[in-house]
Design a protein around this motif. Structure first.
Motif, PDB file in Angstrom:
ATOM      1  N   TRP A   1      -8.646   0.896  -5.885  1.00 58.10           N
ATOM      2  CA  TRP A   1      -7.779   1.905  -6.499  1.00 58.10           C
ATOM      3  C   TRP A   1      -6.408   1.963  -5.836  1.00 58.10           C
ATOM      4  CZ3 TRP A   1     -11.351   6.881  -6.534  1.00 58.10           C
ATOM      5  CH2 TRP A   1     -12.346   6.722  -7.507  1.00 58.10           C
ATOM      6  N   ALA A   2      -5.432   2.379  -6.635  1.00 55.96           N
ATOM      7  CA  ALA A   2      -4.099   2.755  -6.156  1.00 55.96           C
ATOM      8  C   ALA A   2      -3.467   1.721  -5.234  1.00 55.96           C
ATOM      9  CB  ALA A   2      -4.153   4.129  -5.471  1.00 55.96           C
ATOM     10  N   PRO A   3      -3.328   0.470  -5.679  1.00 57.23           N
ATOM     11  CA  PRO A   3      -2.732  -0.550  -4.817  1.00 57.23           C
ATOM     12  C   PRO A   3      -1.233  -0.340  -4.632  1.00 57.23           C
ATOM     13  CG  PRO A   3      -3.069  -1.435  -7.009  1.00 57.23           C
ATOM     14  CD  PRO A   3      -3.696  -0.071  -7.002  1.00 57.23           C
ATOM     15  N   GLU A   4      -0.760  -0.626  -3.442  1.00 56.24           N
ATOM     16  CA  GLU A   4       0.670  -0.590  -3.121  1.00 56.24           C
ATOM     17  C   GLU A   4       0.959  -1.721  -2.145  1.00 56.24           C
ATOM     18  OE1 GLU A   4       2.361   3.104  -1.960  1.00 56.24           O
ATOM     19  OE2 GLU A   4       1.388   4.259  -3.553  1.00 56.24           O
ATOM     20  N   PHE A   5       2.239  -1.928  -1.828  1.00 59.06           N
ATOM     21  CA  PHE A   5       2.589  -2.895  -0.805  1.00 59.06           C
ATOM     22  C   PHE A   5       3.846  -2.458  -0.085  1.00 59.06           C
ATOM     23  CE2 PHE A   5       4.839  -4.523  -4.554  1.00 59.06           C
ATOM     24  CZ  PHE A   5       6.092  -4.842  -4.054  1.00 59.06           C
ATOM     25  N   PHE A   6       4.044  -2.993   1.116  1.00 53.53           N
ATOM     26  CA  PHE A   6       5.261  -2.722   1.882  1.00 53.53           C
ATOM     27  C   PHE A   6       5.579  -3.956   2.716  1.00 53.53           C
ATOM     28  CE2 PHE A   6       1.674  -1.133   4.324  1.00 53.53           C
ATOM     29  CZ  PHE A   6       1.914  -1.568   5.619  1.00 53.53           C
ATOM     30  N   TYR A   7       6.861  -4.113   3.031  1.00 50.90           N
ATOM     31  CA  TYR A   7       7.320  -5.276   3.778  1.00 50.90           C
ATOM     32  C   TYR A   7       7.205  -5.016   5.273  1.00 50.90           C
ATOM     33  CZ  TYR A   7      10.320  -9.114   5.330  1.00 50.90           C
ATOM     34  OH  TYR A   7      10.814 -10.246   5.946  1.00 50.90           O
ATOM     35  N   VAL A   8       6.772  -6.041   6.018  1.00 48.98           N
ATOM     36  CA  VAL A   8       6.619  -5.952   7.469  1.00 48.98           C
ATOM     37  C   VAL A   8       7.653  -6.893   8.093  1.00 48.98           C
ATOM     38  CG1 VAL A   8       5.029  -6.130   9.403  1.00 48.98           C
ATOM     39  CG2 VAL A   8       4.156  -5.573   7.114  1.00 48.98           C
TER      40      VAL A   8
ATOM     41  N   ASP B   1      10.273   3.510   8.418  1.00 50.13           N
ATOM     42  CA  ASP B   1      11.194   4.527   8.920  1.00 50.13           C
ATOM     43  C   ASP B   1      11.627   4.139  10.329  1.00 50.13           C
ATOM     44  OD1 ASP B   1      12.670   6.876   9.204  1.00 50.13           O
ATOM     45  OD2 ASP B   1      10.952   8.003   9.971  1.00 50.13           O
ATOM     46  N   GLY B   2      12.763   3.438  10.420  1.00 51.39           N
ATOM     47  CA  GLY B   2      13.247   2.999  11.719  1.00 51.39           C
ATOM     48  C   GLY B   2      12.333   1.958  12.311  1.00 51.39           C
ATOM     49  N   GLY B   3      11.802   2.238  13.491  1.00 49.25           N
ATOM     50  CA  GLY B   3      10.937   1.283  14.163  1.00 49.25           C
ATOM     51  C   GLY B   3       9.468   1.493  13.901  1.00 49.25           C
ATOM     52  N   ARG B   4       9.124   2.305  12.938  1.00 50.34           N
ATOM     53  CA  ARG B   4       7.709   2.551  12.666  1.00 50.34           C
ATOM     54  C   ARG B   4       7.472   2.682  11.174  1.00 50.34           C
ATOM     55  NH1 ARG B   4       6.069   8.807  13.665  1.00 50.34           N
ATOM     56  NH2 ARG B   4       7.646   9.773  12.329  1.00 50.34           N
ATOM     57  N   PHE B   5       6.198   2.777  10.810  1.00 52.42           N
ATOM     58  CA  PHE B   5       5.793   2.992   9.428  1.00 52.42           C
ATOM     59  C   PHE B   5       5.147   4.372   9.315  1.00 52.42           C
ATOM     60  CE2 PHE B   5       5.680  -1.552  10.184  1.00 52.42           C
ATOM     61  CZ  PHE B   5       6.358  -2.065   9.082  1.00 52.42           C
ATOM     62  N   VAL B   6       5.485   5.103   8.276  1.00 56.41           N
ATOM     63  CA  VAL B   6       4.897   6.408   8.010  1.00 56.41           C
ATOM     64  C   VAL B   6       3.953   6.272   6.827  1.00 56.41           C
ATOM     65  CG1 VAL B   6       5.352   8.801   7.336  1.00 56.41           C
ATOM     66  CG2 VAL B   6       6.905   7.618   8.913  1.00 56.41           C
ATOM     67  N   MET B   7       2.746   6.785   6.961  1.00 56.49           N
ATOM     68  CA  MET B   7       1.742   6.669   5.904  1.00 56.49           C
ATOM     69  C   MET B   7       1.217   8.041   5.512  1.00 56.49           C
ATOM     70  SD  MET B   7      -1.742   4.353   5.675  1.00 56.49           S
ATOM     71  CE  MET B   7      -2.699   5.255   6.904  1.00 56.49           C
TER      72      MET B   7
ATOM     73  N   LYS C   1      -9.304  17.464   0.164  1.00 56.16           N
ATOM     74  CA  LYS C   1      -8.601  17.044  -1.065  1.00 56.16           C
ATOM     75  C   LYS C   1      -7.103  17.302  -0.962  1.00 56.16           C
ATOM     76  CE  LYS C   1     -12.374  15.911  -3.456  1.00 56.16           C
ATOM     77  NZ  LYS C   1     -12.673  14.552  -3.953  1.00 56.16           N
ATOM     78  N   HIS C   2      -6.542  17.162   0.254  1.00 56.62           N
ATOM     79  CA  HIS C   2      -5.120  17.396   0.469  1.00 56.62           C
ATOM     80  C   HIS C   2      -4.494  16.138   1.095  1.00 56.62           C
ATOM     81  CE1 HIS C   2      -7.243  19.589   3.974  1.00 56.62           C
ATOM     82  NE2 HIS C   2      -7.125  18.322   4.280  1.00 56.62           N
ATOM     83  N   ILE C   3      -3.179  16.198   1.312  1.00 57.81           N
ATOM     84  CA  ILE C   3      -2.442  15.058   1.844  1.00 57.81           C
ATOM     85  C   ILE C   3      -2.195  15.243   3.337  1.00 57.81           C
ATOM     86  CG2 ILE C   3      -0.393  13.604   1.618  1.00 57.81           C
ATOM     87  CD1 ILE C   3      -2.279  13.734  -0.865  1.00 57.81           C
ATOM     88  N   LYS C   4      -2.435  14.174   4.083  1.00 59.66           N
ATOM     89  CA  LYS C   4      -2.132  14.136   5.503  1.00 59.66           C
ATOM     90  C   LYS C   4      -1.179  12.969   5.773  1.00 59.66           C
ATOM     91  CE  LYS C   4      -6.495  16.187   7.103  1.00 59.66           C
ATOM     92  NZ  LYS C   4      -7.703  15.996   7.954  1.00 59.66           N
ATOM     93  N   ILE C   5      -0.590  12.974   6.960  1.00 59.78           N
ATOM     94  CA  ILE C   5       0.387  11.947   7.314  1.00 59.78           C
ATOM     95  C   ILE C   5       0.075  11.395   8.697  1.00 59.78           C
ATOM     96  CG2 ILE C   5       2.826  11.529   7.862  1.00 59.78           C
ATOM     97  CD1 ILE C   5       3.583  13.470   5.701  1.00 59.78           C
ATOM     98  N   THR C   6       0.214  10.088   8.849  1.00 56.34           N
ATOM     99  CA  THR C   6       0.117   9.438  10.141  1.00 56.34           C
ATOM    100  C   THR C   6       1.234   8.400  10.242  1.00 56.34           C
ATOM    101  OG1 THR C   6      -1.354   8.253  11.672  1.00 56.34           O
ATOM    102  CG2 THR C   6      -1.497   7.660   9.351  1.00 56.34           C
ATOM    103  N   ALA C   7       1.298   7.691  11.334  1.00 58.45           N
ATOM    104  CA  ALA C   7       2.331   6.663  11.517  1.00 58.45           C
ATOM    105  C   ALA C   7       1.784   5.566  12.420  1.00 58.45           C
ATOM    106  CB  ALA C   7       3.596   7.267  12.114  1.00 58.45           C
ATOM    107  N   PHE C   8       2.407   4.378  12.358  1.00 61.27           N
ATOM    108  CA  PHE C   8       2.006   3.255  13.196  1.00 61.27           C
ATOM    109  C   PHE C   8       3.211   2.339  13.354  1.00 61.27           C
ATOM    110  CE2 PHE C   8       1.006   2.412   8.788  1.00 61.27           C
ATOM    111  CZ  PHE C   8       1.461   1.116   8.561  1.00 61.27           C
ATOM    112  N   THR C   9       3.171   1.509  14.375  1.00 56.89           N
ATOM    113  CA  THR C   9       4.284   0.593  14.631  1.00 56.89           C
ATOM    114  C   THR C   9       3.940  -0.852  14.337  1.00 56.89           C
ATOM    115  OG1 THR C   9       3.656   0.438  16.957  1.00 56.89           O
ATOM    116  CG2 THR C   9       5.317   2.093  16.371  1.00 56.89           C
ATOM    117  N   SER C  10       2.641  -1.181  14.249  1.00 60.89           N
ATOM    118  CA  SER C  10       2.243  -2.545  13.949  1.00 60.89           C
ATOM    119  C   SER C  10       0.995  -2.525  13.082  1.00 60.89           C
ATOM    120  CB  SER C  10       1.983  -3.347  15.232  1.00 60.89           C
ATOM    121  OG  SER C  10       0.954  -2.745  15.988  1.00 60.89           O
ATOM    122  N   LEU C  11       0.801  -3.590  12.311  1.00 63.75           N
ATOM    123  CA  LEU C  11      -0.371  -3.679  11.442  1.00 63.75           C
ATOM    124  C   LEU C  11      -1.643  -3.630  12.273  1.00 63.75           C
ATOM    125  CD1 LEU C  11       0.729  -6.402   8.857  1.00 63.75           C
ATOM    126  CD2 LEU C  11       0.972  -3.911   8.729  1.00 63.75           C
ATOM    127  N   GLY C  12      -2.600  -2.855  11.806  1.00 63.00           N
ATOM    128  CA  GLY C  12      -3.849  -2.698  12.540  1.00 63.00           C
ATOM    129  C   GLY C  12      -3.856  -1.527  13.487  1.00 63.00           C
TER     130      GLY C  12
END
Length: 284
Positions: free
Chosen positions: A97-104, A170-176, A192-203
């Motif tokens: 479901w709900a596929p998306e993509f982003f550039y690394v 977003d700058g040097g990191r990714f926001v999800m 059933k709500h939205i949360k946010i996290t972030a990471f700097t590298s895949l995995g």
């Protein structure tokens, strides 16, 4: 803005000059339908690909382990949708479901992400997808050209059911942003709500989650920039309306306004650069 409707599971689009009011294009009629797989086209997402073209990913129905892919040079004329069998090699995979993509940038590749429920012990496939929650995680694969792909693997697993992840650089990191899929489809539900996290590298590692940043129950988050701040929109899927919150620092979020086409479901937003000749070609 790309979206589908409950009455017409196809690619619909809308445009906005200010990120506040989105006006349907093509008289509200779809610009692309699917003729493959289940025939459905849900949760459309559009981004820029390595070839300078616009690439569309979408859900191929409730219980398909493949996702849809199409390409366009102008957002108006699209290639015929093709199926990408992203989960067909994973034992017990029931959906994608709900596929998306982003550039690394540091790896010069594109990360695809989607939501899947995987249960190797369940083979009957008889699931009430619309009314009963399933145990989802965010899965993904990597591509450089949208022709060949790495094997599918787990991308994000917080230890509970999650769907509808969306990622921005977003700058040097990714926001999800993602949906905590626990709870039931009722207006009084927990989660059933939205949360946010972030990471700097895949995995990962993934930063501690922030939120909930939305009311509940909602789904289909999308993030974009407006007036120097982040805007997060989401689908009040039980109420037939849209909501939004905004933030300048990505930490504190407050209610915000957005007007989307009537009946829009699970929308995504693509910001075109000011120099783009396509920026407002669809406006009526």
């Amino acid at each position: 803005m790309s979206y589908f409707t409950a009455q017409d599971e196809a690619l619909h689009m809308a445009v906005s000059r200010d990120g506040h009011h989105f006006t349907p294009v093509n008289g509200g009629a779809p610009l692309l339908r699917s003729s493959v797989g289940t025939g459905a086209l849900r949760d459309p997402f559009i981004g820029f690909g390595p070839d300078g073209m616009f690439h569309l990913l979408a859900t191929d129905g409730w219980a398909s382990p493949a996702i849809l892919h199409a390409v366009s040079a102008d957002l108006s004329t699209w290639s015929s949708p093709e199926l990408m069998p992203v989960m067909t090699a994973v034992p017990g995979a029931h959906n994608a479901w709900a596929p998306e993509f982003f550039y690394v940038p540091d790896r010069q590749c594109y990360q695809l992400i989607w939501s899947s429920a995987v249960d190797p012990g369940d083979t009957d496939g008889d699931r009430d997808w619309q009314n009963t929650g399933q145990d989802h995680r965010i899965w993904g694969c990597v591509t450089t050209d949208f022709r060949s792909y790495s094997p599918a693997g787990l991308f994000f697993d917080p230890g509970f059911s999650v769907i509808d992840a969306t990622v921005v650089h977003d700058g040097g990191r990714f926001v999800m942003a993602f949906k905590d899929e626990r709870g039931v489809n009722e207006l009084t539900t927990g989660h059933k709500h939205i949360k946010i996290t972030a990471f700097t590298s895949l995995g990962g590692p993934f930063e501690p989650t922030n939120g909930p940043v939305s009311p509940a129950p909602v789904e289909g988050p999308a993030l974009f920039r407006r007036d120097g701040e982040w805007v997060l929109i989401f689908d009040h899927f039980l109420e037939g309306r849209y909501g939004a919150v905004s933030s300048r620092d990505g930490l504190s979020w407050a209610p915000a306004g957005v007007v989307v086409p009537q009946g829009a479901r699970h929308a995504s937003v693509l910001t075109l650069p000011p120099s783009s000749p396509l920026r407002f070609q669809f406006e009526e």
